[in-house]
Design an enzyme around this catalytic site. Structure first.
Site, mmCIF file in Angstrom:
data_model
loop_
_atom_site.group_PDB
_atom_site.id
_atom_site.type_symbol
_atom_site.label_atom_id
_atom_site.label_comp_id
_atom_site.label_asym_id
_atom_site.label_seq_id
_atom_site.Cartn_x
_atom_site.Cartn_y
_atom_site.Cartn_z
ATOM 1 N N TRP A 129 0.861 -1.193 0.000
ATOM 2 C CA TRP A 129 0.000 0.000 0.000
ATOM 3 C C TRP A 129 0.895 1.239 0.000
ATOM 4 C CZ3 TRP A 129 -1.783 2.598 4.948
ATOM 5 C CH2 TRP A 129 -2.646 3.665 4.666
ATOM 6 N N ASP A 210 -1.621 -6.265 9.052
ATOM 7 C CA ASP A 210 -2.473 -5.109 8.760
ATOM 8 C C ASP A 210 -3.821 -5.646 8.283
ATOM 9 O OD1 ASP A 210 -3.673 -2.790 8.004
ATOM 10 O OD2 ASP A 210 -2.202 -2.217 6.489
ATOM 11 N N ALA A 212 -7.144 -4.517 7.245
ATOM 12 C CA ALA A 212 -7.957 -3.362 6.845
ATOM 13 C C ALA A 212 -9.221 -3.780 6.095
ATOM 14 C CB ALA A 212 -7.125 -2.422 5.972
ATOM 15 N N LYS A 245 -13.446 0.273 6.027
ATOM 16 C CA LYS A 245 -14.103 -0.322 4.859
ATOM 17 C C LYS A 245 -15.246 -1.246 5.260
ATOM 18 C CE LYS A 245 -10.049 1.109 3.500
ATOM 19 N NZ LYS A 245 -9.367 1.792 2.452
HETATM 20 C C1 LMR Z 1 -6.541 3.025 -0.315
HETATM 21 O O1 LMR Z 1 -5.619 2.215 -0.365
HETATM 22 O O2 LMR Z 1 -6.953 3.625 -1.303
HETATM 23 C C2 LMR Z 1 -7.219 3.285 1.008
HETATM 24 O O3 LMR Z 1 -6.622 2.510 1.999
HETATM 25 C C3 LMR Z 1 -7.341 4.721 1.360
HETATM 26 C C4 LMR Z 1 -6.048 5.368 1.715
HETATM 27 O O4 LMR Z 1 -5.989 6.029 2.757
HETATM 28 O O5 LMR Z 1 -5.075 5.281 0.961
#
Ligand code: LMR
Length: 398
Positions: A129, A210, A212, A245
């Site tokens: 990410w 993590d 999420a 989410k």
């Molecule tokens: C994403 O990956 O788009 C989400 O987790 C929102 C973010 O804060 O980046």
């Protein structure tokens, strides 16, 4: 005072939302930031969450401080949602703090690691990410990458990943995505989680999960099978939880950091450090989202209704994957798009070259982050043909 500051480039993900909003073209499509969307492109508040909000507000007689660890019922219930029955077994060894969303949990974990063991290194997947490295690294903790994704086969580069972990020293930290890997959509199979657990155990490497997207890959239980396997076996584990989410609580910044320690005394000590880190950064977490999530999880009827809503979200995203794969295959029968349907969660990496990604945003008005990730929930019956046309046009751009 601030005259020496240069204007920074936009955030790789949040900047896409800003660019999308600024584009006057009516054909524009937002496949950027990872938020769930319904058929009309809206990000709804789940009905069970709305009802819980109503109940929380009706019962709230004061807005006095809750405390640096946040809402104790939320902390207990959210960890139980993640760990299931194990949460009870591990209760004495678990130090939990409510955090400012999942990001707050990740940063709290990094600060804690830095305080406890300043020389330790957190290993993150390649790719990961876009905010993992800035968010964790800004605490001062050192970061490295481990091989994770094989673009040619769109699968986990598992042998190379395992080899990397085998080479880690005791006390290294391995950040794993609990489910719905962001940005690839490619998760570990259960046998692979088991093999990772074996190596972590043997090498004394600490898992940091993590979480999420619990409930948005397959379902609320399947998505945490790997996590539970690690929690049952490893002496120490860090778990960052986001309610953005699955509860649709994005802007309420609702999350938790649970640290499973070797023994109860260490867990108690960790709690004091968590509270101090929070106190020094922002004092206390916001209450509303946590109070709402706690109520959803604590009231049988609300909980059932919410679970049903997560099931519907998963069904919609799986259907959208199949829909988009079909439309792409119809346009390019010479290419394989079946990988789209085998992946989980909101994201897939398109595998476009940088020129293709740029053309997608600038010429086609289909907005994606610079790594070419798409948010599958941004696709709909209404826009799938436009998305497929646009993708096919930029597929070979180099
Ligand atoms: C994403 O990956 O788009 C989400 O987790 C929102 C973010 O804060 O980046």
């Amino acid at each position: 005072m601030f005259g020496n500051l240069e204007t920074l480039p936009p955030d790789p993900i949040l900047g896409v939302t800003a660019a999308f909003r600024a584009d006057p073209d009516p054909r524009k499509i937002d496949l950027g930031v990872g938020v769930y969307r319904d058929e009309n492109g809206n990000t709804p508040v789940p009905a069970a969450v709305r009802e819980a909000e109503r109940q929380v507000l009706a019962a709230q007689s004061s807005k006095t401080y809750v405390g640096p660890l946040g809402n104790p019922e939320f902390n207990e219930r959210i960890v139980a949602l993640a760990l299931g029955e194990l949460a009870g077994t591990l209760r004495e060894r678990t130090a939990t703090i409510q955090t400012v969303g999942g990001c707050g949990a990740l940063r709290m974990a990094a600060e804690l690691l830095h305080a406890a063991s300043p020389g330790s290194v957190v290993h993150v997947s390649d790719p990961t990410w876009a905010n993992h490295e800035p968010l964790l690294g800004n605490s001062g903790i050192a970061l490295q990458r481990y091989p994770y994704y094989e673009p040619a086969t769109r699968s986990v580069a598992f042998d190379r990943m395992l080899e990397h972990i085998e080479g880690l020293p005791a006390g290294a930290v391995l950040l794993l995505h609990g489910s719905c890997h962001n940005p690839t959509g490619v998760d570990l199979e259960l046998a692979q989680w088991r093999a990772v657990a074996d190596v972590l155990e043997r090498r004394g490497v600490v898992p940091f999960v993590d979480l999420a997207y619990q409930g948005l890959g397959d379902d609320l239980e399947t998505d945490v099978a790997g996590l539970r396997l690690l929690a049952a076996r490893l002496p120490t584990l860090l778990l960052a939880i986001s309610c953005s989410k699955n509860f649709g609580l994005y802007r309420e910044r609702t999350g938790a950091l649970a640290v499973i320690a070797e023994n109860a005394a260490t867990a108690r000590a960790i709690t004091t450090h968590q509270a101090r880190i929070g106190r020094r950064m922002y004092s206390m977490p916001p209450d509303h989202g946590a109070a709402v999530a706690a109520r959803v999880l604590g009231e049988a009827q609300l909980r059932r209704a919410w679970q049903d809503e997560t099931v519907a979200m998963v069904a919609r995203m799986k259907a959208l994957r199949a829909l988009l794969a079909g439309r792409l295959a119809g346009r390019r029968p010479d290419r394989d798009f079946s990988w789209l349907t085998g992946q989980r969660g909101m994201f897939s990496l398109l595998g476009l070259a940088p020129a293709g990604i740029r053309a997608l945003c600038v010429e086609e008005h289909v907005y994606v982050p610079p790594d070419g990730r798409i948010n599958i929930a941004g696709v709909s019956d209404a826009n799938v043909d436009r998305v497929a046309d646009a993708l096919v046009r930029v597929l070979e751009r180099r």
